[in-house]
Design an enzyme around this catalytic site. Structure first.
Site, PDB file in Angstrom:
ATOM      1  N   GLU A 101     -27.297  -2.195  31.222  1.00  0.00           N
ATOM      2  CA  GLU A 101     -27.199  -1.448  32.474  1.00  0.00           C
ATOM      3  C   GLU A 101     -27.959  -0.118  32.362  1.00  0.00           C
ATOM      4  OE1 GLU A 101     -26.124  -2.728  35.120  1.00  0.00           O
ATOM      5  OE2 GLU A 101     -24.029  -3.361  35.080  1.00  0.00           O
ATOM      6  N   HIS A 131     -31.047  -4.049  35.594  1.00  0.00           N
ATOM      7  CA  HIS A 131     -30.543  -4.510  34.293  1.00  0.00           C
ATOM      8  C   HIS A 131     -31.214  -5.822  33.880  1.00  0.00           C
ATOM      9  CE1 HIS A 131     -27.142  -6.563  36.689  1.00  0.00           C
ATOM     10  NE2 HIS A 131     -27.743  -7.550  36.084  1.00  0.00           N
TER      11      HIS A 131
HETATM   12  C1  F6R Z   1     -27.299 -13.068  33.194  1.00  0.00           C
HETATM   13  C2  F6R Z   1     -28.174 -11.938  33.096  1.00  0.00           C
HETATM   14  C3  F6R Z   1     -28.353 -10.986  34.232  1.00  0.00           C
HETATM   15  C4  F6R Z   1     -28.948 -11.662  35.469  1.00  0.00           C
HETATM   16  C5  F6R Z   1     -29.088 -10.645  36.590  1.00  0.00           C
HETATM   17  C6  F6R Z   1     -29.659 -11.278  37.844  1.00  0.00           C
HETATM   18  O1  F6R Z   1     -27.283 -13.797  31.986  1.00  0.00           O
HETATM   19  O2  F6R Z   1     -28.741 -11.753  32.070  1.00  0.00           O
HETATM   20  O3  F6R Z   1     -29.204  -9.947  33.819  1.00  0.00           O
HETATM   21  O4  F6R Z   1     -30.183 -12.205  35.140  1.00  0.00           O
HETATM   22  O5  F6R Z   1     -27.845 -10.110  36.890  1.00  0.00           O
HETATM   23  O6  F6R Z   1     -28.735 -12.178  38.360  1.00  0.00           O
HETATM   24  P1  F6R Z   1     -29.114 -13.190  39.526  1.00  0.00           P
HETATM   25  O7  F6R Z   1     -30.071 -14.159  38.967  1.00  0.00           O
HETATM   26  O8  F6R Z   1     -27.803 -13.842  39.882  1.00  0.00           O
HETATM   27  O9  F6R Z   1     -29.687 -12.372  40.629  1.00  0.00           O
END
Ligand code: F6R
Length: 236
Positions: A143, A138
């Site tokens: 999603e 995503h």
């Molecule tokens: C949050 C977002 C999500 C995150 C993804 C990765 O604003 O857009 O797409 O970038 O869930 O999250 P991390 O960086 O926590 O692995």
């Protein structure tokens, strides 16, 4: 598409911050598309350091965030508005009124989405969009699905996303089940895209997204069609 492999999270964060500050130096009134999650925290920290040294000025910058949990308002410490204020906006000279995060508490979420897109359009779109990537591919909270969603919309979060994000909550039951997220049109119309991915766990999905077929089952794969994408990743 440009891939930059770095040794560790610290270097990833510096490289990403470099690209963002170069954008602001070249165009002080840039519209930045911003992300939350663990990936950009180091980037924001680095930008704050350079701001404190006087090397980068956010006074004319506008920011638009990708997403927000449905049902959480900005005072909730799990909301993405709270995250952005805490990790970034409170420490730089961006004008708070020029920072936009979708309102997850809106009584009319469909209207909130329409207004979010209209506002973005009125800014002339995003100059530089910062993205993380979820383990299921995503981007924002777009999603895996049967089709790419175009506009800002409500999504039911997948169980893998709820599980991944439960690390920020007291228990998995506390993780909201829905979010409002920018759609693919706003993301794909950004002039430049910077995607950051940290750690071995992201390796597999990066391969699928950038070397496999373009499919809504792997939302990030659509970025293969964008003319200016930089991916910075670290295997640490
Ligand atoms: C949050 C977002 C999500 C995150 C993804 C990765 O604003 O857009 O797409 O970038 O869930 O999250 P991390 O960086 O926590 O692995």
């Amino acid at each position: 598409m440009k891939f930059i492999k770095v040794e560790n999270y610290n270097k990833l964060s510096r490289q990403a911050a470099n690209i963002i500050s170069a954008q602001i130096i070249m165009k002080p009134n840039s519209v930045l598309g911003l992300a939350t999650g663990s990936s950009p925290i180091g980037t924001y920290k680095q930008l704050i350091k350079w701001y404190n040294k006087g090397d980068v000025d956010f006074s004319e910058v506008t920011s638009v965030n990708l997403d927000e949990y449905v049902g959480l308002d900005g005072n909730n410490n799990q909301s993405y508005r709270y995250f952005m204020d805490t990790y970034f906006f409170n420490h730089i000279n961006i004008k708070k009124e020029n920072t936009y995060v979708p309102n997850g508490k809106s009584e009319d979420l469909a209207k909130e989405g329409e207004e979010y897109d209209a506002r973005l359009k009125s800014f002339g779109g995003i100059d530089l969009q910062l993205l993380g990537i979820g383990l299921d591919g995503h981007i924002g909270f777009n999603e895996p699905d049967k089709c790419f969603e175009k506009s800002t919309h409500i999504v039911n979060l997948h169980s893998s996303t709820i599980e991944a994000n439960s690390r920020f909550f007291d228990s998995i039951e506390d993780v909201p089940k829905q979010a409002i997220t920018m759609g693919m049109v706003s993301i794909m119309q950004a002039k430049k895209i910077l995607l950051i991915a940290n750690g071995k766990a992201k390796e597999e999905i990066l391969k699928k997204a950038f070397s496999g077929p373009i499919t809504p089952e792997i939302p990030a794969s659509i970025l293969q069609l964008h003319p200016d994408v930089t991916v910075i990743y670290s295997e640490e």
